[in-house]
Design a protein around this motif. Structure first.
Motif, PDB file in Angstrom:
ATOM      1  N   TYR B  33       0.845  -1.194   0.000  1.00  0.00           N
ATOM      2  CA  TYR B  33       0.000   0.000   0.000  1.00  0.00           C
ATOM      3  C   TYR B  33       0.881   1.246   0.000  1.00  0.00           C
ATOM      4  O   TYR B  33       1.942   1.266   0.649  1.00  0.00           O
ATOM      5  N   TYR B  35       0.568   5.379   1.037  1.00  0.00           N
ATOM      6  CA  TYR B  35      -0.231   6.396   1.704  1.00  0.00           C
ATOM      7  C   TYR B  35       0.531   7.723   1.662  1.00  0.00           C
ATOM      8  O   TYR B  35       1.760   7.754   1.541  1.00  0.00           O
ATOM      9  N   PRO B  43      -2.453   9.420   7.806  1.00  0.00           N
ATOM     10  CA  PRO B  43      -2.133   8.966   6.447  1.00  0.00           C
ATOM     11  C   PRO B  43      -3.395   8.801   5.610  1.00  0.00           C
ATOM     12  O   PRO B  43      -4.448   8.417   6.126  1.00  0.00           O
ATOM     13  N   PHE B  45      -4.889   7.052   2.021  1.00  0.00           N
ATOM     14  CA  PHE B  45      -4.629   5.993   1.047  1.00  0.00           C
ATOM     15  C   PHE B  45      -4.415   6.550  -0.353  1.00  0.00           C
ATOM     16  O   PHE B  45      -5.139   7.437  -0.814  1.00  0.00           O
ATOM     17  N   TYR B  48      -2.961   0.519  -4.041  1.00  0.00           N
ATOM     18  CA  TYR B  48      -2.753  -0.813  -3.456  1.00  0.00           C
ATOM     19  C   TYR B  48      -2.353  -1.808  -4.542  1.00  0.00           C
ATOM     20  O   TYR B  48      -2.926  -1.782  -5.651  1.00  0.00           O
ATOM     21  N   ARG B  91       4.257   7.323   2.686  1.00  0.00           N
ATOM     22  CA  ARG B  91       4.485   6.096   3.452  1.00  0.00           C
ATOM     23  C   ARG B  91       4.056   4.868   2.661  1.00  0.00           C
ATOM     24  O   ARG B  91       3.035   4.883   1.973  1.00  0.00           O
ATOM     25  N   ARG B  98      -3.875  -9.457   1.820  1.00  0.00           N
ATOM     26  CA  ARG B  98      -4.938  -8.497   2.062  1.00  0.00           C
ATOM     27  C   ARG B  98      -5.679  -8.872   3.338  1.00  0.00           C
ATOM     28  O   ARG B  98      -6.025 -10.020   3.547  1.00  0.00           O
ATOM     29  N   GLY B  99      -5.901  -7.876   4.184  1.00  0.00           N
ATOM     30  CA  GLY B  99      -6.630  -8.105   5.424  1.00  0.00           C
ATOM     31  C   GLY B  99      -5.733  -8.374   6.617  1.00  0.00           C
ATOM     32  O   GLY B  99      -6.174  -8.302   7.756  1.00  0.00           O
ATOM     33  N   ASP B 100      -4.478  -8.699   6.375  1.00  0.00           N
ATOM     34  CA  ASP B 100      -3.536  -8.883   7.482  1.00  0.00           C
ATOM     35  C   ASP B 100      -3.010  -7.529   7.941  1.00  0.00           C
ATOM     36  O   ASP B 100      -3.194  -6.517   7.271  1.00  0.00           O
ATOM     37  N   GLU B 101      -2.303  -7.550   9.075  1.00  0.00           N
ATOM     38  CA  GLU B 101      -1.767  -6.296   9.606  1.00  0.00           C
ATOM     39  C   GLU B 101      -0.827  -5.649   8.598  1.00  0.00           C
ATOM     40  O   GLU B 101      -0.039  -6.333   7.963  1.00  0.00           O
ATOM     41  N   GLN B 102      -0.925  -4.334   8.496  1.00  0.00           N
ATOM     42  CA  GLN B 102      -0.041  -3.587   7.611  1.00  0.00           C
ATOM     43  C   GLN B 102       1.122  -3.035   8.420  1.00  0.00           C
ATOM     44  O   GLN B 102       0.921  -2.384   9.459  1.00  0.00           O
ATOM     45  N   TYR B 103       2.325  -3.284   7.918  1.00  0.00           N
ATOM     46  CA  TYR B 103       3.537  -2.794   8.557  1.00  0.00           C
ATOM     47  C   TYR B 103       4.089  -1.649   7.714  1.00  0.00           C
ATOM     48  O   TYR B 103       4.284  -1.807   6.507  1.00  0.00           O
ATOM     49  N   PHE B 104       4.352  -0.538   8.370  1.00  0.00           N
ATOM     50  CA  PHE B 104       4.740   0.675   7.673  1.00  0.00           C
ATOM     51  C   PHE B 104       6.247   0.865   7.646  1.00  0.00           C
ATOM     52  O   PHE B 104       6.960   0.528   8.608  1.00  0.00           O
ATOM     53  N   GLY B 105       6.717   1.453   6.560  1.00  0.00           N
ATOM     54  CA  GLY B 105       8.098   1.885   6.454  1.00  0.00           C
ATOM     55  C   GLY B 105       8.278   3.239   7.115  1.00  0.00           C
ATOM     56  O   GLY B 105       7.309   3.847   7.576  1.00  0.00           O
ATOM     57  N   PRO B 106       9.524   3.747   7.133  1.00  0.00           N
ATOM     58  CA  PRO B 106       9.815   5.019   7.806  1.00  0.00           C
ATOM     59  C   PRO B 106       9.315   6.243   7.036  1.00  0.00           C
ATOM     60  O   PRO B 106       9.241   7.332   7.596  1.00  0.00           O
TER      61      PRO B 106
END
Lengths: 111, 113
Positions: B33, B35, B43, B45, B48, B91, B98-106
């Motif tokens: 994703y 953002y 953030p 959207f 995707y 970001r 899809r649907g799992d936790e989203q982990y963000f970069g810096p």
């Protein structure tokens, strides 16, 4: 439409409990999330709750979900200075599960 | 890798220039994703991907913005003919599916002067 609202600021004394509130509008949300953002850092996933649950506890964190009122809250027990940050709630929507974020609540913890 | 990485971390560019922002997701994550986060906001959207397929680009503000993920791993967000209003933190997030936790970069902080 999709909208997530949060109060902007919360100030608490160290050791007290903090409660951060959030309201959302999309009733089809599958998951609701809480993210933490510290200055200069990325977004850290704190916890999440499935939309058919009404409570989830994870150590010092308690999430309450009132689906009827579309209200989500995050309670932090024994708040510490290290908890000072911006907290975002987010709902996942649609068949891509994109996240819709609130504007964030800045939590300030004072000694 | 251990987490989502983004480069550059900071980018200053002059109005009218094109910029390319890179995202390297967590290894094995299918969903990616993008953002955009303006100062003082949450953030928002943009787009995707599922593997290499761009499945939702409804958040891209206009046709100056495009994104690709040609091999289903690294993704590039390109902004053509940048404008001052494009200044923001961009970001990237990945999830196993899809649907799992989203982990963000810096994030990449873009400043258009």
């Amino acid at each position: 439409g999709e909208d997530v609202e949060q109060s902007l600021f919360l100030s608490v004394r160290e050791g007290d409990s903090s409660v951060i509130n959030c309201t959302y509008t999309d009733s089809s949300s599958t998951y609701l999330y809480w993210y933490k953002q510290e200055p200069g850092a990325g977004l850290q996933l704190l916890t999440y709750i499935f939309s058919n649950m009404d409570m989830k506890q994870d150590q010092r964190l308690t999430v309450l979900l009132n689906k009827k009122d579309k209200h989500l809250s995050l309670r932090i027990a024994d708040t510490q200075t290290g908890d000072s940050a911006i907290y975002f709630c987010a709902e996942s929507i649609g068949n891509t599960d994109k996240l819709i974020f609130g504007t964030g609540t800045r939590l300030q913890v004072f000694p | 890798g251990a987490g989502v990485s983004q480069s550059p971390r900071y980018k200053v560019t002059k109005r009218g220039q094109d910029v390319a922002l890179r995202c390297d997701p967590i290894s094995g994550h299918v969903s990616l994703y993008w953002y955009r986060q303006a100062l003082g906001q949450g953030p928002e959207f943009l787009t995707y991907f599922n593997y290499e397929a761009q499945q939702d680009k409804s958040g891209l503000p206009n046709d100056r913005f495009s994104a690709e993920r040609p091999e289903g791993s690294i993704s590039t967000l390109t902004i053509q003919r940048t404008e001052q209003r494009d200044s923001a933190m961009y970001r990237c997030a990945s999830s196993f599916f899809r649907g799992d936790e989203q982990y963000f970069g810096p994030g990449t902080r873009l400043t258009v002067t």
